[in-house]
Scaffold this active site. Structure first.
Site, PDB file in Angstrom:
ATOM      1  N   THR A 146       1.181  -1.270  -0.063  1.00  0.00           N
ATOM      2  CA  THR A 146       0.404   0.525  -0.225  1.00  0.00           C
ATOM      3  C   THR A 146       1.121   1.311   0.195  1.00  0.00           C
ATOM      4  O   THR A 146       1.440   1.539  -1.172  1.00  0.00           O
ATOM      5  CB  THR A 146      -1.163  -0.185   1.600  1.00  0.00           C
ATOM      6  N   LYS A 168       3.092  -7.325   4.465  1.00  0.00           N
ATOM      7  CA  LYS A 168       3.272  -5.612   3.790  1.00  0.00           C
ATOM      8  C   LYS A 168       2.404  -4.542   5.504  1.00  0.00           C
ATOM      9  O   LYS A 168       2.238  -5.307   6.035  1.00  0.00           O
ATOM     10  CB  LYS A 168       1.945  -5.187   3.115  1.00  0.00           C
ATOM     11  N   THR A 179      -1.229  -2.924  10.590  1.00  0.00           N
ATOM     12  CA  THR A 179      -2.221  -2.840   9.440  1.00  0.00           C
ATOM     13  C   THR A 179      -1.356  -3.445   8.278  1.00  0.00           C
ATOM     14  O   THR A 179      -0.521  -2.993   7.287  1.00  0.00           O
ATOM     15  CB  THR A 179      -1.963  -1.973   9.098  1.00  0.00           C
ATOM     16  N   GLU A 259       6.540   4.560   7.536  1.00  0.00           N
ATOM     17  CA  GLU A 259       5.489   5.666   6.857  1.00  0.00           C
ATOM     18  C   GLU A 259       6.649   7.245   7.211  1.00  0.00           C
ATOM     19  O   GLU A 259       6.307   7.777   8.349  1.00  0.00           O
ATOM     20  CB  GLU A 259       3.855   5.876   6.699  1.00  0.00           C
ATOM     21  N   ASN A 378      -0.091  10.727   6.873  1.00  0.00           N
ATOM     22  CA  ASN A 378      -0.664  10.152   7.304  1.00  0.00           C
ATOM     23  C   ASN A 378      -2.155  11.531   7.372  1.00  0.00           C
ATOM     24  O   ASN A 378      -3.698  11.450   7.986  1.00  0.00           O
ATOM     25  CB  ASN A 378      -0.762   9.944   8.874  1.00  0.00           C
ATOM     26  N   THR A 383      -7.735  11.861   2.047  1.00  0.00           N
ATOM     27  CA  THR A 383      -8.661  13.278   1.291  1.00  0.00           C
ATOM     28  C   THR A 383      -7.879  12.780  -0.424  1.00  0.00           C
ATOM     29  O   THR A 383      -7.499  12.150  -0.470  1.00  0.00           O
ATOM     30  CB  THR A 383      -8.924  14.717   2.310  1.00  0.00           C
TER      31      THR A 383
END
Lengths: 383, 383
Positions: A146, A168, A179, A259, A378, A383
């Site tokens: 992702t 992942k 996640t 991230e 994040n 959006t």
């Protein structure tokens, strides 16, 4: 390497149109046997996605024939309709492979609260079934990415057998998993109970101690499938060790690709009265935003370490605490220790050692620094 | 307004050279009586700064004559020498004022692990004693600012008496207080036990529920001093209400000036089985970095709210959960509710309501969004 490293497995990864980018987004892993033993661990979150509820049932009898995984939607908080979507996906894959739907696990990752585009997903599953290949592991590992920037794969050889895996997850990594979707495979001859024991033992000290941002997902799943295709029955201790090694390798890859992170931080608590104390103290440090910011700024701010440890119930006396950062004991006896200017934090790896001076137990928890890039990724995700 | 609003108090704030900027950094608040009743609450952190250890003893007999506060150093994790510094500061101020050192509270804020420059501090205390003035509250409030961008002051009138206050703290705000120093004053005639009861009741639902970044300081102190100079003996309920109002006002000012924050977030949990459940669920949301990033991005990401609530032990069934963001119920029955496009998050204030559907209790916890500016301020603080 990856999930098709061990004999008896085929895999595929295809682009089904679930990702707007057109990148691969549906993966399939099939166990061709002769054994189909399996075990799994799932998120400890009480809000669980439909695929978690489904796969928990699938694995409860110790048999899994195939796993279908998709990006582009978590299928969490989608109600009875979402559960029907997971069920329909398993039925579709079962039909393609000629197995029972109750032996097909499903994993999903992506946004919470949106229904999956079932037309694309089922067409993708069909394409993946056609593409199944004994060398397909890397394609599958790529199709589950992702916000990951690289695919995560591992393979460790035993004595005539091996354990492979793919993972992942690049954020929302927290205890009780993340996640994070992980599929592990082995061609060893191992029954479901031993798989379960090996998997729980391994995840307890690897994935469960990765706490990148303190957030726990609704979709975390780690599956371990055994084909028995090697014909080799491993020594249980050796098997446990190899499963743990693969989990540790994949967990490290997740941390190194978290991230927006620029540092991978290992927080090691030593001389604790109990292992639970050590884990509690280490987690308090890994969850301190102030400390994580300090590491980002390459600032050996041991005061923030002590402030975090002080919030726990672990056994210690404040005047006995000591803290080393990258090997330099900047805090001793609860106060100033060696010169903080001696600490080199310029590399990616940062090790913080906290000595509680209260016993003989120890534990390690891993995290990342807190960066402006993390905030950026994040704050703009949905959006 | 501020601490010299109520009768019977003098205060001052001076620049003593502890801050490199040359800004005011030493404050003094003196209670001229006739009463000298006092109460205090301190950080719940087990690693406590020397001034906390000292002031806890000072207030234990219910009497405080003066409070001296400094920026530029927390005097935490400084060992026996640091405690001696606090003691010497109290002795010095006591000599200047002609009171007992055991009635002089000390508060410090700044970096952990560094000894205070005692020459500058004691000279500053002398200068502050000379500058003491019945209108000196605003100067004192200014002298306790660290990364605060504005001073925080409050004054609420009772029936012939009043409660005033000043506060500092713009980060590290968390339950069990924060790097937060608060001095409250009243000219009401109230004894130490009633002060203690009023203060604990007020902080429990105000400062203790401000959770800006989840980090707890080693130095938090909230003092409440009563001079009795008004001669008025307030109704206990009215007094509790006014103390709570002043605390709520100051807590709100802290949130509105939190380091790097662009939003003030109110997380209200309703229909909980117990107040503890409501607080636990609300805190889980206020501590989710993912959710705080989403608010920064003005993204009504209710999935992250549910994922946070799901990590708690609060009584609820996932399919009963509902979430409103700024009044729009974007999640109902654990799934999609009203159109998220209807949510307006453009203002600074964001209210998240979580309905657990499990009882009749409720609680509110406040926090801020997570921003790149927060990371910037806190990655560069001590270097």
């Amino acid at each position: 390497m990856s999930v098709t490293g061990p004999a008896g497995f085929r895999a595929a990864g295809v682009a089904a149109g679930l990702k707007a980018s057109g990148a691969p987004d549906v993966a399939l892993v099939v166990n061709d046997g002769p054994s189909h033993a399996a075990a799994a661990v799932f998120t400890a979150n009480r809000v669980q996605a439909a695929p978690v509820l489904w796969s928990r049932q699938v694995v409860s009898d110790g048999r899994v024939d195939a796993v279908v995984l998709n990006c582009g939607g978590a299928n969490a908080c989608t109600g009875p309709g979402g559960f029907q979507d997971t069920h329909a996906t398993a039925e579709h894959v079962a039909g393609l492979l000629g197995v029972s739907a109750t032996d097909v696990a499903v994993c999903s990752t992506g946004l919470i609260g949106e229904r999956l585009p079932m037309g694309e997903l089922l067409a993708g599953a069909s394409a993946a079934a056609t593409a199944l290949d004994a060398e397909g592991g890397p394609d599958a590992a790529t199709a589950i990415m992702t916000t990951d920037t690289v695919s995560k794969q591992s393979l460790v050889e035993g004595d005539g057998w091996s354990v492979g895996g793919m993972a992942k997850g690049a954020g929302m990594l927290a205890p009780g998993l993340a996640t994070m979707l992980v599929v592990l495979t082995t061609d060893a001859e191992v029954g479901p109970e031993e798989l379960d024991s090996a998997l729980r033992g391994a995840t307890r000290v690897t994935f469960d101690r990765v706490d990148s941002d303190g957030c726990m997902s609704t979709n975390d799943t780690v599956l371990l499938l055994a084909s028995g295709a090697s014909g080799a029955r491993p020594d249980p201790v050796a098997f446990d060790d190899v499963v743990r090694a693969v989990c540790a390798d994949l967990a490290g890859q997740l941390l190194d690709d978290a991230e927006g992170a620029s540092k991978t931080i290992e927080v090691e608590v030593v001389h604790a009265a109990t292992e639970d104390d050590a884990v509690e103290a280490a987690r308090a440090v890994t969850r301190s935003n102030l400390f994580k910011c300090a590491v980002h700024g390459e600032d050996p701010n041991w005061g923030r370490v002590l402030a975090a440890v002080g919030t726990t119930g672990a056994a210690f006396a404040p005047q006995d605490l000591a803290v080393a950062i990258n090997g330099v004991w900047v805090c001793r006896d609860g106060g100033v220790g060696e010169d903080r200017a001696e600490v080199d934090m310029s590399g990616r790896a940062v090790t913080v050692t906290v000595d509680l001076g209260a016993g003989t137990e120890h534990a390690t928890v891993w995290t990342n620094d807190l960066t402006a890039d993390y905030v950026h990724e994040n704050s703009a995700y949905s959006t």
